[in-house]
Scaffold this motif. Structure first.
Motif, PDB file in Angstrom:
ATOM      1  N   ALA A  71      75.724  51.116  68.320  1.00 45.88           N
ATOM      2  CA  ALA A  71      74.907  52.025  69.139  1.00 45.88           C
ATOM      3  C   ALA A  71      74.746  51.447  70.550  1.00 45.88           C
ATOM      4  N   LEU A  74      69.414  68.157  76.279  1.00 44.35           N
ATOM      5  CA  LEU A  74      68.225  68.313  75.439  1.00 44.35           C
ATOM      6  C   LEU A  74      67.339  69.381  76.080  1.00 44.35           C
ATOM      7  N   GLU A  75      67.157  70.472  75.368  1.00 51.38           N
ATOM      8  CA  GLU A  75      66.489  71.646  75.950  1.00 51.38           C
ATOM      9  C   GLU A  75      65.030  71.388  76.335  1.00 51.38           C
ATOM     10  N   GLU A  76      64.393  70.430  75.671  1.00 47.82           N
ATOM     11  CA  GLU A  76      62.963  70.191  75.935  1.00 47.82           C
ATOM     12  C   GLU A  76      62.738  69.260  77.122  1.00 47.82           C
ATOM     13  N   PHE A  77      63.838  68.803  77.742  1.00 42.13           N
ATOM     14  CA  PHE A  77      63.705  67.856  78.853  1.00 42.13           C
ATOM     15  C   PHE A  77      64.357  68.438  80.097  1.00 42.13           C
ATOM     16  N   LEU A 131      66.802  55.074  79.410  1.00 39.72           N
ATOM     17  CA  LEU A 131      65.583  54.846  78.623  1.00 39.72           C
ATOM     18  C   LEU A 131      65.931  54.284  77.249  1.00 39.72           C
ATOM     19  N   ILE A 132      67.033  54.773  76.689  1.00 41.28           N
ATOM     20  CA  ILE A 132      67.464  54.237  75.389  1.00 41.28           C
ATOM     21  C   ILE A 132      67.824  52.763  75.540  1.00 41.28           C
ATOM     22  N   MET A 167      59.103  50.626  76.215  1.00 38.95           N
ATOM     23  CA  MET A 167      59.660  51.844  76.818  1.00 38.95           C
ATOM     24  C   MET A 167      60.361  52.697  75.790  1.00 38.95           C
ATOM     25  N   LYS A 168      61.126  51.975  74.921  1.00 40.07           N
ATOM     26  CA  LYS A 168      61.902  52.723  73.930  1.00 40.07           C
ATOM     27  C   LYS A 168      60.969  53.460  72.969  1.00 40.07           C
ATOM     28  N   LEU A 212      59.679  56.419  74.572  1.00 43.89           N
ATOM     29  CA  LEU A 212      60.714  57.464  74.597  1.00 43.89           C
ATOM     30  C   LEU A 212      60.755  58.203  73.257  1.00 43.89           C
ATOM     31  N   ALA A 271      57.919  60.486  73.006  1.00 37.17           N
ATOM     32  CA  ALA A 271      58.127  61.647  73.877  1.00 37.17           C
ATOM     33  C   ALA A 271      59.090  62.636  73.230  1.00 37.17           C
ATOM     34  N   LEU A 272      60.152  62.104  72.634  1.00 37.46           N
ATOM     35  CA  LEU A 272      61.120  62.976  71.960  1.00 37.46           C
ATOM     36  C   LEU A 272      60.449  63.724  70.811  1.00 37.46           C
ATOM     37  N   ARG A 328      58.000  66.380  72.100  1.00 38.01           N
ATOM     38  CA  ARG A 328      58.612  67.599  72.656  1.00 38.01           C
ATOM     39  C   ARG A 328      59.385  68.379  71.588  1.00 38.01           C
ATOM     40  N   HIS A 329      59.808  67.674  70.538  1.00 40.59           N
ATOM     41  CA  HIS A 329      60.470  68.416  69.462  1.00 40.59           C
ATOM     42  C   HIS A 329      59.476  69.337  68.753  1.00 40.59           C
ATOM     43  N   SER A 359      56.720  71.901  73.028  1.00 37.71           N
ATOM     44  CA  SER A 359      57.115  71.836  74.431  1.00 37.71           C
ATOM     45  C   SER A 359      57.272  73.265  74.917  1.00 37.71           C
ATOM     46  N   ALA A 409      59.520  74.312  76.559  1.00 37.46           N
ATOM     47  CA  ALA A 409      60.934  74.681  76.468  1.00 37.46           C
ATOM     48  C   ALA A 409      61.356  74.976  75.023  1.00 37.46           C
ATOM     49  N   ASN A 410      60.475  74.683  74.065  1.00 41.10           N
ATOM     50  CA  ASN A 410      60.798  74.984  72.663  1.00 41.10           C
ATOM     51  C   ASN A 410      60.900  76.484  72.442  1.00 41.10           C
ATOM     52  N   HIS A 442      66.814  70.433  65.672  1.00 38.48           N
ATOM     53  CA  HIS A 442      67.164  69.380  66.639  1.00 38.48           C
ATOM     54  C   HIS A 442      68.256  68.459  66.123  1.00 38.48           C
ATOM     55  N   ASP A 449      70.695  67.669  68.817  1.00 39.45           N
ATOM     56  CA  ASP A 449      70.092  66.760  69.805  1.00 39.45           C
ATOM     57  C   ASP A 449      70.118  65.320  69.310  1.00 39.45           C
ATOM     58  N   MET A 488      71.767  62.145  71.039  1.00 43.37           N
ATOM     59  CA  MET A 488      71.035  60.888  71.267  1.00 43.37           C
ATOM     60  C   MET A 488      71.791  59.706  70.670  1.00 43.37           C
ATOM     61  N   LEU A 514      71.358  55.844  70.779  1.00 46.19           N
ATOM     62  CA  LEU A 514      70.137  55.689  69.980  1.00 46.19           C
ATOM     63  C   LEU A 514      70.518  55.168  68.595  1.00 46.19           C
TER      64      LEU A 514
END
Lengths: 223, 398
Positions: free
Chosen positions: A78, A95-98, A109-110, B1-2, B5, B8-9, B12-13, B16, B18-19, B290, B293, B297, B302
């Motif tokens: 990875a 990614l649609e939500e971002f 960020l990853i 940070m990770k 993240l 946050a993912l 928003r899943h 959000s 945008a959902n 998702h 998505d 990732m 990821l």
């Protein structure tokens, strides 16, 4: 940069398996732009996924920057994908939500970079691909060409050694396709980054350094 | 940070702008379901617990926590009180022992009023009348009542009543004892006055023992019982006495309340189970929505553990939000009912006039924590499911 030898891939159960790749060999040098063409269903995506360490081949070896990708642990693999390989998909797969900026920031960020650092890199690249004015927009609010530009920016934000693009213009109209093709070739011309493009586009295929054809699972270089 | 993240993912899943509307609706319904389940359980426990506590408090407020008596209804006297005191005060937790003289009597207040009452004499008491009895007798503090008892009647050899006991007394206070039964019938007065009324000099009907706060009355009664038994067997005195916690007199009531509480808890827990099943299907749906998505990732680097954590975080966000909202809703509901919309009860049936809600802190904590833990367990299925798919498979999924 990227070398694969004896890649075999198949789908389905043992008694009804479909052999997609039959011993594909390919080597891509630093800064080289290579295209793979072939009819739909010929296995171009499977080849890219195997080379991009997304799908384990039945047999064969994939060396990414001299590291055998499929011999690494899942975590190391990875990390290798994150730092050395960039992906561009046919349907952008943002990614649609971002927002577009956040999408481009994602690989950074990853990797554990701070959000400020990632945002700064993302903005530079969005500027470069010409969509900085769309940075705070969600993918659903931008055009197909802008989405694909954002996807390309995301693919190169980590300065990968190789970018694997799976039919990057396959879902775009003719004018937008030309724009995206020009963008890819412009990025390729910058030097140290290699590109492997799976494409139907003859224009794009004819503009690259080397070209391969995939048919009936056999990958052969077009000389 | 990770980690940030991944949160946050996950966030928003599940929610959000945008959902898709469907995802947001499914998330909202899941949160609502869990909230209702948690609130129902906490509110049930608040009012069932409040009811039980109010009755227990009302009963124990007017009675010592330990009741010492002669089995079979035998009489006791001041000598027994002194003897029991010397033993009971040696039992850890018991702070004092008092004598009680309690007998029925006839009482009258304002002209034309007369009724039956239970007169209880005890040390250091003032004449106090239950609030409903005072209303029935049409009296207030400072008014005079007359108490008559047949216990002190003496009959001559000719069968004629020689002495009848009617005592006129001034009421010191009128009090709400907390229990309808006591409010309707109880008069508390000094021991000497009670003995005069019943002509029972030196006589007691029972003894009561008080315990220090934090002492378990059941444990204290067992220890005192053992001490009393040893004294009886050892020949210290000839009267066998027994001690039981006062609330044991109402043991059946509390057992019935406890059984009812368990049954209702099971029924409402089933609501929570349904909500959690709904949450499970919602998480599965969100995971499927998702799936691509997640493939993207993974392509971006990821790790599988990151994918797993996103899935668990989704469950935590939905279940945790539901649990916290349910908890807040239950607290507000209990407060509002207590303060603005009290639930009236028929005191003659339920002993208390208003159903009190007592926010059950420990129960609420356990319900919330277990709901969140179950939510995490429920989210494990889509999490493991996400791990079984290769990134390539997820990317092909449309």
């Amino acid at each position: 940069m990227l070398a694969a030898s004896g890649i075999y891939c198949s789908y389905g159960s043992a008694d009804a398996s479909i052999k997609v790749l039959r011993g594909a060999d390919i080597t891509i040098k630093v800064g080289e732009v290579v295209a793979v063409t072939g009819p739909s269903g010929s296995g171009k995506s499977t080849l890219l996924h195997a080379l991009g360490l997304l799908e384990r081949p039945d047999r064969g070896k994939v060396l990414v920057c001299d590291e055998d990708g499929w011999e690494l642990s899942t975590r190391k693999r990875a990390e290798l994908r994150n730092r050395k390989i960039g992906f561009v998909f046919q349907f952008h797969h943002l990614l649609e939500e971002f927002t577009l900026r956040e999408n481009v920031m994602m690989p950074c960020l990853i990797a554990g970079e701070s959000s400020e650092e990632a945002a700064s890199k993302a903005d530079r690249l969005l500027e470069k691909v010409g969509i900085i004015h769309r940075a705070s927009h969600f993918p659903s609010r931008v055009s197909g060409g802008e989405k694909q530009r954002a996807a390309i920016a995301r693919a190169i934000v980590m300065k990968p050694d190789i970018v694997l693009a799976d039919e990057p213009t396959g879902n775009l109209d003719a004018d937008t396709s030309v724009e995206v093709e020009n963008l890819i070739m412009k990025l390729a011309d910058e030097g140290s980054r290699s590109f492997l493009l799976a494409t139907h586009s003859q224009d794009l295929a004819s503009a690259v350094h080397r070209r391969f054809s995939l048919s009936s699972g056999v990958l052969s270089e077009v000389l | 940070m990770k980690q940030k993240l991944l949160w946050a993912l996950a966030r928003r899943h599940v929610w959000s702008d945008a959902n898709s509307t469907v995802v947001r609706m499914v998330s909202a319904l899941s949160i609502t379901g869990v909230a209702i389940g948690v609130a129902a359980l906490v509110i049930l426990q608040a009012f069932m617990g409040g009811f039980t506590e109010a009755i227990a408090t009302g009963l124990t407020a007017m009675n010592p926590p330990l009741h010492i008596f002669v089995p079979g209804g035998g009489q006791m006297d001041d000598f027994d009180l002194g003897a029991v005191q010397s033993i009971a005060l040696g039992v850890p937790g018991i702070t004092s022992v008092v004598g009680v003289l309690e007998k029925p009597a006839v009482v009258s207040g304002a002209p034309g009023t007369v009724t039956g009452a239970m007169v209880r004499g005890t040390d250091n008491a003032v004449l106090t009348v239950g609030v409903d009895l005072a209303r029935e007798l049409d009296i207030r503090a400072g008014d005079e009542i007359r108490i008559a008892s047949t216990a002190g009647v003496e009959i001559s050899g000719m069968g004629r009543v020689l002495v009848d006991t009617i005592v006129a007394l001034v009421v010191d206070s009128v009090r709400d004892f907390g229990i309808e039964e006591y409010n309707c019938s109880l008069i508390v007065l000094p021991m000497n006055t009670a003995r005069n009324i019943f002509r029972a000099h030196g006589e007691l009907t029972s003894l009561g023992a008080y315990v220090s706060s934090g002492t378990d009355p059941v444990m204290a009664s067992e220890m005192l019982n053992t001490a009393l038994y040893e004294e009886y067997v050892g020949g210290g005195w000839p009267v066998y006495m027994s001690c039981i916690p006062f609330l044991a007199f109402h043991g059946n009531l509390f057992k019935a309340l406890g059984l009812e509480r368990i049954a209702m808890t099971i029924v409402l827990a089933l609501i929570t189970v349904v909500a959690l099943l709904n949450l499970s299907s919602a998480l599965t749906m969100i995971a499927m929505e998702h799936r691509r998505d997640i493939g993207v990732m993974r392509a971006m680097g990821l790790s599988p553990s990151g994918v797993f954590r996103i899935s668990i975080f989704r469950g935590f966000l939905l279940g945790g939000s539901g649990a916290v909202i349910g908890l807040a809703f239950s607290w507000i509901s209990i407060f509002a009912v207590n303060r603005f919309f009290p639930i009236k009860l028929d005191g003659s049936v339920y002993w208390i006039d208003v159903l009190p809600g007592v926010f059950p802190v420990t129960t609420a904590f356990i319900v919330t924590l277990s709901t969140i833990l179950v939510c995490l367990a429920v989210s494990a299925f889509p999490a493991f499911s996400a791990l079984t798919h290769s990134p390539s498979e997820a990317l092909r999924y449309e």
